[in-house]
Design a protein around this motif. Structure first.
Motif, PDB file in Angstrom:
ATOM      1  N   GLY A 142       1.002  -1.453  -0.309  1.00  0.00           N
ATOM      2  CA  GLY A 142      -0.082  -0.258   0.441  1.00  0.00           C
ATOM      3  C   GLY A 142       1.140   1.716   0.133  1.00  0.00           C
ATOM      4  O   GLY A 142       0.216   2.522  -0.149  1.00  0.00           O
ATOM      5  N   LYS A 143       2.054   1.362   0.150  1.00  0.00           N
ATOM      6  CA  LYS A 143       2.764   1.902  -0.012  1.00  0.00           C
ATOM      7  C   LYS A 143       3.453   2.550  -1.315  1.00  0.00           C
ATOM      8  O   LYS A 143       3.451   2.257  -2.154  1.00  0.00           O
ATOM      9  N   ARG A 144       4.016   4.040  -1.344  1.00  0.00           N
ATOM     10  CA  ARG A 144       4.128   4.744  -2.699  1.00  0.00           C
ATOM     11  C   ARG A 144       5.698   4.038  -3.104  1.00  0.00           C
ATOM     12  O   ARG A 144       6.453   4.164  -2.820  1.00  0.00           O
ATOM     13  N   VAL A 145       5.553   3.363  -4.348  1.00  0.00           N
ATOM     14  CA  VAL A 145       7.195   3.383  -4.405  1.00  0.00           C
ATOM     15  C   VAL A 145       7.067   3.497  -6.246  1.00  0.00           C
ATOM     16  O   VAL A 145       6.543   3.207  -6.987  1.00  0.00           O
ATOM     17  N   ALA A 146       8.740   4.203  -6.405  1.00  0.00           N
ATOM     18  CA  ALA A 146       9.212   4.649  -7.668  1.00  0.00           C
ATOM     19  C   ALA A 146       9.281   3.714  -8.436  1.00  0.00           C
ATOM     20  O   ALA A 146       9.296   2.766  -8.116  1.00  0.00           O
ATOM     21  N   ARG A 147       8.135   3.771  -9.654  1.00  0.00           N
ATOM     22  CA  ARG A 147       8.693   2.855 -10.604  1.00  0.00           C
ATOM     23  C   ARG A 147       8.793   3.842 -12.341  1.00  0.00           C
ATOM     24  O   ARG A 147       8.666   5.052 -11.962  1.00  0.00           O
ATOM     25  N   ILE A 148      10.173   3.660 -12.772  1.00  0.00           N
ATOM     26  CA  ILE A 148      11.182   4.338 -13.662  1.00  0.00           C
ATOM     27  C   ILE A 148      10.317   3.881 -15.167  1.00  0.00           C
ATOM     28  O   ILE A 148      10.263   2.759 -15.013  1.00  0.00           O
ATOM     29  N   GLN A 149       9.879   5.280 -15.474  1.00  0.00           N
ATOM     30  CA  GLN A 149       9.732   4.946 -17.361  1.00  0.00           C
ATOM     31  C   GLN A 149      10.354   4.544 -17.750  1.00  0.00           C
ATOM     32  O   GLN A 149      11.652   4.323 -17.960  1.00  0.00           O
ATOM     33  N   ALA A 150      10.356   2.922 -18.441  1.00  0.00           N
ATOM     34  CA  ALA A 150      10.715   2.607 -19.176  1.00  0.00           C
ATOM     35  C   ALA A 150      12.329   2.668 -19.800  1.00  0.00           C
ATOM     36  O   ALA A 150      13.266   2.157 -19.587  1.00  0.00           O
ATOM     37  N   HIS A 151      12.115   1.699 -17.797  1.00  0.00           N
ATOM     38  CA  HIS A 151      13.187   0.991 -17.164  1.00  0.00           C
ATOM     39  C   HIS A 151      13.489  -0.040 -16.987  1.00  0.00           C
ATOM     40  O   HIS A 151      13.389  -0.309 -15.478  1.00  0.00           O
ATOM     41  N   PRO A 152      13.005  -1.015 -17.568  1.00  0.00           N
ATOM     42  CA  PRO A 152      12.569  -2.514 -17.176  1.00  0.00           C
ATOM     43  C   PRO A 152      13.567  -3.543 -16.212  1.00  0.00           C
ATOM     44  O   PRO A 152      12.996  -3.739 -15.595  1.00  0.00           O
ATOM     45  N   SER A 153      14.805  -2.914 -16.667  1.00  0.00           N
ATOM     46  CA  SER A 153      16.165  -3.055 -15.172  1.00  0.00           C
ATOM     47  C   SER A 153      15.227  -3.430 -14.200  1.00  0.00           C
ATOM     48  O   SER A 153      15.484  -4.194 -13.597  1.00  0.00           O
ATOM     49  N   VAL A 172       1.235  -2.684  -4.658  1.00  0.00           N
ATOM     50  CA  VAL A 172       2.232  -1.076  -4.375  1.00  0.00           C
ATOM     51  C   VAL A 172       1.557   0.054  -4.437  1.00  0.00           C
ATOM     52  O   VAL A 172       0.780  -0.282  -5.671  1.00  0.00           O
ATOM     53  N   GLU A 173       1.285   1.382  -4.458  1.00  0.00           N
ATOM     54  CA  GLU A 173       0.947   2.307  -5.420  1.00  0.00           C
ATOM     55  C   GLU A 173       2.509   2.802  -5.938  1.00  0.00           C
ATOM     56  O   GLU A 173       3.423   3.214  -5.762  1.00  0.00           O
ATOM     57  N   ALA A 174       2.178   2.446  -7.365  1.00  0.00           N
ATOM     58  CA  ALA A 174       3.823   2.270  -8.135  1.00  0.00           C
ATOM     59  C   ALA A 174       3.615   4.157  -8.451  1.00  0.00           C
ATOM     60  O   ALA A 174       2.212   4.474  -9.276  1.00  0.00           O
ATOM     61  N   VAL A 175       4.641   4.877  -8.021  1.00  0.00           N
ATOM     62  CA  VAL A 175       4.608   6.091  -8.834  1.00  0.00           C
ATOM     63  C   VAL A 175       5.491   6.545 -10.117  1.00  0.00           C
ATOM     64  O   VAL A 175       6.969   6.122  -9.574  1.00  0.00           O
ATOM     65  N   GLU A 176       4.735   6.884 -10.935  1.00  0.00           N
ATOM     66  CA  GLU A 176       5.595   6.265 -11.801  1.00  0.00           C
ATOM     67  C   GLU A 176       6.942   7.996 -12.127  1.00  0.00           C
ATOM     68  O   GLU A 176       6.179   9.173 -11.441  1.00  0.00           O
ATOM     69  N   VAL A 177       8.036   8.058 -12.285  1.00  0.00           N
ATOM     70  CA  VAL A 177       9.282   8.763 -12.682  1.00  0.00           C
ATOM     71  C   VAL A 177       9.354   8.520 -13.731  1.00  0.00           C
ATOM     72  O   VAL A 177       9.786   7.615 -14.558  1.00  0.00           O
ATOM     73  N   PRO A 178      10.484   9.757 -14.220  1.00  0.00           N
ATOM     74  CA  PRO A 178      10.766   9.568 -15.667  1.00  0.00           C
ATOM     75  C   PRO A 178      12.347   9.330 -15.470  1.00  0.00           C
ATOM     76  O   PRO A 178      12.480   8.708 -16.533  1.00  0.00           O
ATOM     77  N   GLY A 179      13.073   9.329 -14.716  1.00  0.00           N
ATOM     78  CA  GLY A 179      15.057   8.792 -14.594  1.00  0.00           C
ATOM     79  C   GLY A 179      14.597   7.472 -13.149  1.00  0.00           C
ATOM     80  O   GLY A 179      14.080   8.155 -12.351  1.00  0.00           O
ATOM     81  N   TYR A 180      16.208   7.082 -12.925  1.00  0.00           N
ATOM     82  CA  TYR A 180      16.138   6.499 -12.261  1.00  0.00           C
ATOM     83  C   TYR A 180      16.702   7.741 -10.845  1.00  0.00           C
ATOM     84  O   TYR A 180      16.867   7.080  -9.561  1.00  0.00           O
TER      85      TYR A 180
END
Length: 378
Positions: A142-153, A172-180
């Motif tokens: 249920g927490k916010r976890v950063a998920r990186i756009q176009a970075h499957p690794s 979890v609550e995936a929060v999209e971010v543009p980069g690592y």
């Protein structure tokens, strides 16, 4: 699944001192081709720097002409290897994705690739939080976890760590971010609760120095059920320990996930003798490049000469590691299982392709069709 013995062995190797003694047959010397091309990530990346350091050592010792060709994409590096433009790739997780026909390699043009490894430098990965954030992986529900756009690794590694506690991205609550780096900045700013991190990222020191401090979600080696969950879908990970770094000291180590980057990779049909000689040359030249950067000590064959890797070890490299007394029964068991897994993926791909052709499936619909097929058949 990996055995308790394998876990303990990997954990021991991950905490070895940088000055560990290498086992080398000193009377022998590798024979290399006079000209070679390798590939690695972009100029300035750690993979490129490490490949160049090793290439320079081999040039000095053997007189071979070695050019490291940079590529900023996983497909670009794999294409150079597949086409024969380069003989050796300093790969990231594309070596695993290519063998499993995942992400960029799930298209009909790619599919599962026949890749083998020579060795892989140990690296550490974990999920980082602020000092007052979640304390366990289970706490991420249920927490916010950063998920990186176009970075499957990175997202794949996070999914592996989540599996330790029986969680997935859906929990979890995936929060999209543009980069690592933006994912780690979001931890620092408090806009996410956690993000995946490779140990060594400079921003980790900023998080450590912040008012809340830094926290790592532990992945203890002795939790066999948790590790079985990770390795059921990600056999390239194994227990590791951070003894020093942001948020860790020898007196307060942190249990994290070990993986390999770069993974020195070749095509499976590369001759055993060629792979034997290049592996031998890289190991023998270790004293000449081990001080080129702090991470280079992890090319010690007592560390880099053992799986888990992203793909099975090539027979030529395995022969060399057997010769110098590094290869173990546990390594052989892992390698045999990984080869069998690759065969199963290839069989599933062939069966899925036949079913898709029978249905007249359009190429644009193939990735979704393959994803569903592999989920139910592998």
């Amino acid at each position: 699944m990996i055995s308790d013995l394998t876990r303990r062995a990997f954990l021991k190797r991950s905490t070895m001192a940088a000055g560990a003694t290498m086992i080398l047959p000193g009377s022998l010397h590798a024979e290399l081709a006079s000209k070679m091309q390798w590939t690695a990530a972009d100029v300035g990346s750690s993979g490129y720097i490490e490949a160049t350091a090793i290439a320079n050592a081999l040039i000095e010792e053997h007189g071979s002409r070695i050019r490291v060709v940079p590529s900023g994409t996983s497909v670009g590096r794999m294409m150079m290897l597949k086409s024969g433009r380069v003989s050796l790739g300093y790969m990231a997780n594309e070596a695993y994705f290519a063998t499993e026909a995942l992400f960029d390699f799930s298209t009909r043009e790619w599919g599962p690739q026949e890749i083998r490894t020579l060795m892989g430098r140990e690296a550490l990965f974990g999920i980082v939080t602020s000092g007052d954030g979640p304390k366990s992986i289970a706490d991420l529900k249920g927490k916010r976890v950063a998920r990186i756009q176009a970075h499957p690794s990175t997202n794949f590694k996070i999914a592996g760590v989540l599996a330790f506690a029986g969680l997935t991205w859906d929990d979890v609550e995936a929060v999209e971010v543009p980069g690592y780096s933006q994912g780690l900045q979001a931890v620092l700013d408090g806009t996410v609760d956690a993000a995946g991190a490779v140990v060594g990222a400079s921003i980790l020191r900023e998080i450590e120095a912040s008012s809340k401090g830094i926290g790592w979600l532990p992945v203890p080696a002795d939790d066999t059920e948790g590790w079985d969950r990770i390795n059921s879908t990600a056999p390239l990970f194994a227990p590791a320990t951070m003894l020093q770094g942001p948020g860790a000291t020898p007196d307060a180590p942190v249990s994290l996930v070990g993986y390999r980057y770069p993974i020195l990779s070749v095509l499976t049909d590369t001759s055993d003798d060629e792979v034997y000689e290049i592996t031998k040359a890289i190991v023998e030249s270790y004293p000449n490049y081990k001080d080129a950067a702090p991470v280079m000590v992890n090319y010690d064959p007592n560390k880099a000469g053992h799986p888990p890797y992203d793909a099975p070890c090539h027979d030529g490299a395995k022969r060399y590691f057997q010769e110098i007394g590094v290869w173990t029964e546990e390594d052989e068991a892992w390698n045999t299982k990984r080869i069998a897994r690759m065969a199963a993926v290839k069989n599933a791909w062939d069966a899925a392709s036949e079913a898709a052709d029978d249905q007249g499936l359009a190429d644009k619909d193939w990735p979704a069709f393959w994803a569903e097929y592999r989920a139910t058949h592998l």
